[in-house]
Design an enzyme around this catalytic site. Structure first.
Site, PDB file in Angstrom:
ATOM      1  N   HIS A 125     -12.250 -43.780 -12.937  1.00  0.00           N
ATOM      2  CA  HIS A 125     -14.303 -43.962 -13.096  1.00  0.00           C
ATOM      3  C   HIS A 125     -15.167 -44.796 -14.449  1.00  0.00           C
ATOM      4  O   HIS A 125     -15.539 -45.683 -14.637  1.00  0.00           O
ATOM      5  CB  HIS A 125     -14.435 -43.177 -13.013  1.00  0.00           C
ATOM      6  CG  HIS A 125     -14.829 -42.057 -11.405  1.00  0.00           C
ATOM      7  ND1 HIS A 125     -15.309 -43.155 -10.235  1.00  0.00           N
ATOM      8  CD2 HIS A 125     -14.501 -41.238 -11.025  1.00  0.00           C
ATOM      9  CE1 HIS A 125     -15.127 -41.970  -8.566  1.00  0.00           C
ATOM     10  NE2 HIS A 125     -14.226 -41.212  -9.341  1.00  0.00           N
TER      11      HIS A 125
ATOM     12  N   CYS B 210      -5.889 -40.074 -13.735  1.00  0.00           N
ATOM     13  CA  CYS B 210      -6.364 -39.244 -12.581  1.00  0.00           C
ATOM     14  C   CYS B 210      -7.217 -40.543 -12.085  1.00  0.00           C
ATOM     15  O   CYS B 210      -8.127 -40.926 -12.715  1.00  0.00           O
ATOM     16  CB  CYS B 210      -7.091 -38.189 -13.584  1.00  0.00           C
ATOM     17  SG  CYS B 210      -8.301 -37.537 -12.733  1.00  0.00           S
TER      18      CYS B 210
ATOM     19  N   THR C  62     -10.777 -39.804 -12.880  1.00  0.00           N
ATOM     20  CA  THR C  62     -12.010 -39.691 -13.583  1.00  0.00           C
ATOM     21  C   THR C  62     -11.531 -40.744 -14.952  1.00  0.00           C
ATOM     22  O   THR C  62     -12.401 -41.613 -14.959  1.00  0.00           O
ATOM     23  CB  THR C  62     -11.694 -38.053 -14.175  1.00  0.00           C
ATOM     24  OG1 THR C  62     -11.964 -37.218 -13.406  1.00  0.00           O
ATOM     25  CG2 THR C  62     -12.648 -38.232 -15.589  1.00  0.00           C
TER      26      THR C  62
ATOM     27  N   TYR D 234     -12.926 -25.493  -9.682  1.00  0.00           N
ATOM     28  CA  TYR D 234     -12.673 -26.704  -9.734  1.00  0.00           C
ATOM     29  C   TYR D 234     -12.168 -26.132 -11.087  1.00  0.00           C
ATOM     30  O   TYR D 234     -11.789 -25.188 -11.659  1.00  0.00           O
ATOM     31  CB  TYR D 234     -14.307 -26.555 -10.702  1.00  0.00           C
ATOM     32  CG  TYR D 234     -14.785 -27.530 -11.713  1.00  0.00           C
ATOM     33  CD1 TYR D 234     -15.119 -28.869 -11.411  1.00  0.00           C
ATOM     34  CD2 TYR D 234     -14.556 -27.199 -13.216  1.00  0.00           C
ATOM     35  CE1 TYR D 234     -14.884 -29.910 -12.505  1.00  0.00           C
ATOM     36  CE2 TYR D 234     -15.091 -28.337 -14.224  1.00  0.00           C
ATOM     37  CZ  TYR D 234     -14.753 -29.932 -14.002  1.00  0.00           C
ATOM     38  OH  TYR D 234     -15.153 -30.470 -15.332  1.00  0.00           O
TER      39      TYR D 234
END
Length: 349
Positions: free
Chosen positions: A43, A38, A40, A287
């Site tokens: 990151h 993902c 995320t 979300y």
């Protein structure tokens, strides 16, 4: 067990041996078969400003996965050993106002798997039974591994009715393309998706969008004219997080149009509120997934013939994690899947 670990507050990941977790009251231990990478995870691997603010190390990454139930903690009632499962990566408190009202996706104390607690980039992962989704029907393990982002796409695409509507999607990342596939499957008339990546736009064409528009050399207004549309798009799905994309979407909506926003911006977006007001537009933030209405919808869509497998473009063994993350970061990919049953795969596509 082997796990992909962020050992310290710095870029990079280590494939390390860590203790295998043991299930406690109401918990399920899952043997991981596949995981998806993902944004995320990118990151955290790259250790950008968000990761430095949000992540405590050491941490096992990962929240997109499919696996087989290996052990059950005391009090587990519905999940059985051997079940093929995916996991809802948002672990909620169960006690706040929204949880008590059955709106668990709005929990104010949400804990993120692979973000705030050890995740699924490992041979085993631990989850509360309430977060375990059992696949009751046959599903490709690679597809089951990306149920988490697929759920984001389904939640966004079906927030507003799309049957017979003209749908604009800004951002042809994997979730945007999956949302386009869902809107098309759900009966939208025209599904237009925009981006500046030729690779991603071609991937969108393969799943059957009406138009995949490169907005570096055309405009959404021109696409409308070419399709014979006179009043604007009925439904907008903003998946890019780019200020210009949001602004152009608002400018191209019909009066009374509705916009669902999933893309997270890295900067503030100036919104033309005069257009929002005078056209009576609805803008709704999205979300995660609704627990568990979105999950039911995902399974039903796949049973009904929706095929998202073309979105999985790269597959790697767990020892090839550096190559997998490089592929995901390149942008020349759809979803990237890591196989936790094999160290290496001869073919990475």
């Amino acid at each position: 067990m082997r796990a992909l670990l962020k050992p310290a507050a710095a870029p990079g990941l280590d494939l390390a041996d860590v203790p295998t977790p043991q299930p406690g009251e109401g918990q399920v231990l899952i043997k991981v078969l596949r995981t998806g990478i993902c944004g995320t995870d990118l990151h955290i691997e790259g250790w950008d400003d968000w990761a430095a603010r949000s992540i405590r190390t050491p941490l096992v990454l990962g929240h997109e996965f499919v696996g087989e139930v290996a052990e059950l903690g005391p009090g587990v009632r519905e999940v059985k050993k051997g079940d093929l499962v995916s996991g809802e990566g948002h672990i909620v408190c169960g006690n706040c106002r929204n949880c008590m009202a059955g709106k668990r996706h709005l929990c104010i104390r949400t804990i993120g798997l692979g973000v705030h607690t050890d995740g699924a980039f490992a041979e085993y992962v631990l989850l509360p039974e309430a977060n375990v989704w059992v696949h009751r029907h046959e599903v490709d393990p690679d597809v089951a591994a990306i149920f988490d982002p697929f759920g984001n796409a389904v939640h966004t695409a079906l927030t507003f009715p799309v049957l017979g509507e003209d749908v604009l999607i800004t951002g042809a990342g994997p979730i945007g393309i999956m949302a386009a596939a869902v809107a098309r499957h759900a009966g939208a008339r025209h599904v237009v998706i925009t981006d500046v990546s030729p690779y991603r736009l071609e991937l969108a064409r393969k799943i059957g969008v009406t138009v995949a528009a490169d907005v570096s050399n055309t405009t959404i207004e021109r696409v409308q004219r070419d399709l014979g549309m006179s009043e604007g798009f009925d439904i907008g799905l903003e998946m890019s997080g780019k200020p210009q994309a949001m602004q152009e979407m608002i400018a191209n909506m019909r009066h009374g149009g509705r916009i669902a926003v999933l893309g997270l911006p890295a900067e503030e977006i100036a919104v033309d509120m005069a257009t929002v007001v005078t056209r009576m537009l609805t803008i709704k933030g999205i979300y995660g997934r609704e627990m568990y209405e979105t999950w039911y919808a995902m399974s039903v869509l796949l049973q009904g013939g929706l095929d998202i497998s073309p979105l999985i473009t790269h597959r790697f063994g767990y020892a090839q994690h550096a190559e997998a993350f490089a592929a995901a970061r390149s942008g020349h990919c759809g979803k990237v899947v890591i196989d936790w049953t094999r160290a290496t795969l001869h073919s990475a596509s």
